[in-house]
Design an enzyme around this catalytic site. Sequence first.
Site, PDB file in Angstrom:
ATOM      1  N   ALA A 179     -11.253   5.696   3.125  1.00 57.25           N
ATOM      2  CA  ALA A 179     -12.692   5.410   3.090  1.00 57.25           C
ATOM      3  C   ALA A 179     -13.290   5.086   4.461  1.00 57.25           C
ATOM      4  O   ALA A 179     -14.483   4.795   4.562  1.00 57.25           O
ATOM      5  CB  ALA A 179     -12.948   4.246   2.140  1.00 57.25           C
TER       6      ALA A 179
ATOM      7  N   ASP B 225       2.830   4.902  -5.519  1.00 60.86           N
ATOM      8  CA  ASP B 225       2.139   6.166  -5.290  1.00 60.86           C
ATOM      9  C   ASP B 225       3.111   7.335  -5.399  1.00 60.86           C
ATOM     10  O   ASP B 225       3.796   7.688  -4.445  1.00 60.86           O
ATOM     11  CB  ASP B 225       1.478   6.143  -3.904  1.00 60.86           C
ATOM     12  CG  ASP B 225       0.809   7.472  -3.574  1.00 60.86           C
ATOM     13  OD1 ASP B 225       0.739   8.347  -4.474  1.00 60.86           O
ATOM     14  OD2 ASP B 225       0.353   7.640  -2.428  1.00 60.86           O
TER      15      ASP B 225
ATOM     16  N   GLY C 234      -6.962   8.961   7.464  1.00 62.27           N
ATOM     17  CA  GLY C 234      -6.973   9.297   8.888  1.00 62.27           C
ATOM     18  C   GLY C 234      -8.365   9.602   9.425  1.00 62.27           C
ATOM     19  O   GLY C 234      -9.360   9.532   8.696  1.00 62.27           O
TER      20      GLY C 234
ATOM     21  N   HIS D 148      -9.362   5.115  -1.501  1.00 65.27           N
ATOM     22  CA  HIS D 148      -8.535   5.262  -0.292  1.00 65.27           C
ATOM     23  C   HIS D 148      -9.254   6.209   0.670  1.00 65.27           C
ATOM     24  O   HIS D 148     -10.168   6.929   0.292  1.00 65.27           O
ATOM     25  CB  HIS D 148      -7.176   5.872  -0.659  1.00 65.27           C
ATOM     26  CG  HIS D 148      -6.251   4.912  -1.309  1.00 65.27           C
ATOM     27  ND1 HIS D 148      -5.098   4.481  -0.719  1.00 65.27           N
ATOM     28  CD2 HIS D 148      -6.320   4.286  -2.515  1.00 65.27           C
ATOM     29  CE1 HIS D 148      -4.482   3.626  -1.525  1.00 65.27           C
ATOM     30  NE2 HIS D 148      -5.207   3.484  -2.629  1.00 65.27           N
TER      31      HIS D 148
ATOM     32  N   ASP E  26       0.858  -1.196   0.000  1.00 67.36           N
ATOM     33  CA  ASP E  26       0.000   0.000   0.000  1.00 67.36           C
ATOM     34  C   ASP E  26       0.896   1.251   0.000  1.00 67.36           C
ATOM     35  O   ASP E  26       1.810   1.358   0.827  1.00 67.36           O
ATOM     36  CB  ASP E  26      -0.867  -0.044   1.271  1.00 67.36           C
ATOM     37  CG  ASP E  26      -1.942   1.026   1.302  1.00 67.36           C
ATOM     38  OD1 ASP E  26      -2.398   1.456   0.228  1.00 67.36           O
ATOM     39  OD2 ASP E  26      -2.337   1.421   2.424  1.00 67.36           O
TER      40      ASP E  26
ATOM     41  N   ASN F  42     -10.168   0.697   0.786  1.00 67.36           N
ATOM     42  CA  ASN F  42      -9.128   0.602   1.817  1.00 67.36           C
ATOM     43  C   ASN F  42      -9.631   1.085   3.174  1.00 67.36           C
ATOM     44  O   ASN F  42     -10.203   2.172   3.270  1.00 67.36           O
ATOM     45  CB  ASN F  42      -7.937   1.487   1.436  1.00 67.36           C
ATOM     46  CG  ASN F  42      -7.161   0.941   0.268  1.00 67.36           C
ATOM     47  OD1 ASN F  42      -7.539  -0.056  -0.338  1.00 67.36           O
ATOM     48  ND2 ASN F  42      -6.068   1.597  -0.059  1.00 67.36           N
ATOM     49  N   THR F  43      -9.386   0.273   4.180  1.00 65.71           N
ATOM     50  CA  THR F  43      -9.745   0.657   5.555  1.00 65.71           C
ATOM     51  C   THR F  43      -8.559   0.385   6.470  1.00 65.71           C
ATOM     52  O   THR F  43      -8.071  -0.743   6.543  1.00 65.71           O
ATOM     53  CB  THR F  43     -10.950  -0.166   6.061  1.00 65.71           C
ATOM     54  OG1 THR F  43     -12.058   0.045   5.182  1.00 65.71           O
ATOM     55  CG2 THR F  43     -11.352   0.253   7.463  1.00 65.71           C
ATOM     56  N   ASP F  44      -8.123   1.398   7.141  1.00 68.17           N
ATOM     57  CA  ASP F  44      -7.062   1.277   8.140  1.00 68.17           C
ATOM     58  C   ASP F  44      -7.519   1.967   9.431  1.00 68.17           C
ATOM     59  O   ASP F  44      -7.577   1.365  10.512  1.00 68.17           O
ATOM     60  CB  ASP F  44      -5.773   1.921   7.591  1.00 68.17           C
ATOM     61  CG  ASP F  44      -4.575   1.668   8.491  1.00 68.17           C
ATOM     62  OD1 ASP F  44      -4.742   1.091   9.565  1.00 68.17           O
ATOM     63  OD2 ASP F  44      -3.448   2.058   8.133  1.00 68.17           O
ATOM     64  N   THR F  45      -7.904   3.231   9.302  1.00 69.02           N
ATOM     65  CA  THR F  45      -8.273   4.032  10.479  1.00 69.02           C
ATOM     66  C   THR F  45      -9.351   3.364  11.333  1.00 69.02           C
ATOM     67  O   THR F  45      -9.254   3.371  12.570  1.00 69.02           O
ATOM     68  CB  THR F  45      -8.757   5.427  10.007  1.00 69.02           C
ATOM     69  OG1 THR F  45      -7.658   6.072   9.364  1.00 69.02           O
ATOM     70  CG2 THR F  45      -9.251   6.271  11.155  1.00 69.02           C
TER      71      THR F  45
HETATM   72  P1  13P Z   1      -8.448   5.315   6.097  1.00 68.96           P
HETATM   73  O1  13P Z   1      -7.450   6.191   6.815  1.00 68.96           O
HETATM   74  O2  13P Z   1      -9.692   6.072   5.770  1.00 68.96           O
HETATM   75  O3  13P Z   1      -8.729   4.046   6.807  1.00 68.96           O
HETATM   76  O4  13P Z   1      -7.789   4.936   4.670  1.00 68.96           O
HETATM   77  C1  13P Z   1      -6.813   3.934   4.619  1.00 68.96           C
HETATM   78  C2  13P Z   1      -6.136   3.870   3.296  1.00 68.96           C
HETATM   79  O5  13P Z   1      -6.525   4.466   2.323  1.00 68.96           O
HETATM   80  C3  13P Z   1      -4.955   3.002   3.207  1.00 68.96           C
HETATM   81  O6  13P Z   1      -4.342   3.077   1.971  1.00 68.96           O
HETATM   82  O1  G3H Z   2      -2.668   5.225   3.804  1.00 71.25           O
HETATM   83  C1  G3H Z   2      -2.513   4.345   4.622  1.00 71.25           C
HETATM   84  C2  G3H Z   2      -2.530   4.452   6.049  1.00 71.25           C
HETATM   85  O2  G3H Z   2      -3.705   4.624   6.697  1.00 71.25           O
HETATM   86  C3  G3H Z   2      -1.339   5.131   6.654  1.00 71.25           C
HETATM   87  O3  G3H Z   2      -0.721   4.057   7.195  1.00 71.25           O
HETATM   88  O4  G3H Z   2       0.676   4.837   9.115  1.00 71.25           O
HETATM   89  O5  G3H Z   2       0.984   2.579   8.059  1.00 71.25           O
HETATM   90  O6  G3H Z   2       1.697   4.625   6.848  1.00 71.25           O
HETATM   91  P1  G3H Z   2       0.744   4.057   7.849  1.00 71.25           P
HETATM   92 ZN    ZN Z   3      -4.419   5.040   1.135  1.00 68.66          ZN
END
Ligand code: 13P
Ligand code: G3H
Ligand code: ZN
Length: 310
Positions: free
Chosen positions: A210, A104, A179, A208, A82, A251-254
């Site tokens: 999202a 990217d 974020g 992204h 990613d 994509n979901t991380d936050t």
């Molecule tokens: P969020 O911060 O909205 O979860 O997005 C994560 C992301 O786009 C990772 O590539």
């Molecule tokens: O874009 C992706 C993430 O949410 C940022 O992740 O802190 O692992 O770089 P990171």
């Molecule tokens: Zn992203």
Amino acid sequence: MPLVSGRILFERANELVLAVPAFNFSNLEFLKAILEVAQEEESPVFLQTTESAIRYAGIEFLSGMVMALRESFQIPFALHLDHGRSLETVLLAIRHGYTSVMIDLSDSPYEVNVAVTKKVVSLCAPLGISVEAELGVLGGEEDNVECPKTFLTDPQEAKDFALQTGITALAPAIGTAHGPFKSTGDPQLDFERLRQIKEETQMPLVLHGASGVYYEYVAEINRYGGEIKKAKGIPESDLKTAIGLGINKINTDTDLRLAFTAGLRRIMTEEKSITDPRKLIGPAMEEVREVIRRRIRLYGSSGTAGAYLP
Ligand code: 13P
Ligand code: G3H
Ligand code: ZN
């Protein structure tokens, strides 16, 4: 079905007007939760690591866990880089068995983004590795870099970029942000722009930034001593609209981070005598699993694993 090329997931999702869930991980617990819940839901999934996740955990550990599990699940899953920022990181991912990469250079001049992305495609395509690239700039935090402004993707430029580079999938900027602070008011996604980008490119598209930034987790974090103010996510209904308009990977991380932090803060406040990390991390991971399930169901991805069979 084992570890597969991201290409299979991207192309099939594009044909079926579906979105494959993509979740970030940087440790054993998150990887385990993502794979197990995806399997319970019978959903395909992208397992993705950023460069900072690789710096944190070590690529041998991250890829080693996935490779050891490559035949252990009945769902198709891809290991994806990613926000890869350089050719060097892409090569590192290739050497460690990643089946999909993102390059990217969306913050570089257009010509540089095209040239480097083209080079990445020339390395990945013969190996069957899919390539995602980004055009336009998302707001928020990307790998701890603050983007002060949001530049949305131009549909004609998206077409030109896709034709020149030969990428598998494109991540356009349509108004989301990374974020927990996605906008001051309600986030406004530019659906007309998304419709035009799909029409011009006809290719798999990725959303992204999202995350939903669910109120209950933010409130729980704040209740148990955290300080997350003015957090704002993307409404779930917007994601459904985006899928209908051609988004094929979300994509979901936050959201996973917020659920984990909420669970950990709660257990540490309520159970003051626990010192066993498993008894702290375990309950927090239950909250993460719930969010993974919620997201997979929201996209309508439950039960679709079989549709990705050859
Ligand atoms: P969020 O911060 O909205 O979860 O997005 C994560 C992301 O786009 C990772 O590539
Ligand atoms: O874009 C992706 C993430 O949410 C940022 O992740 O802190 O692992 O770089 P990171
Ligand atoms: Zn992203």
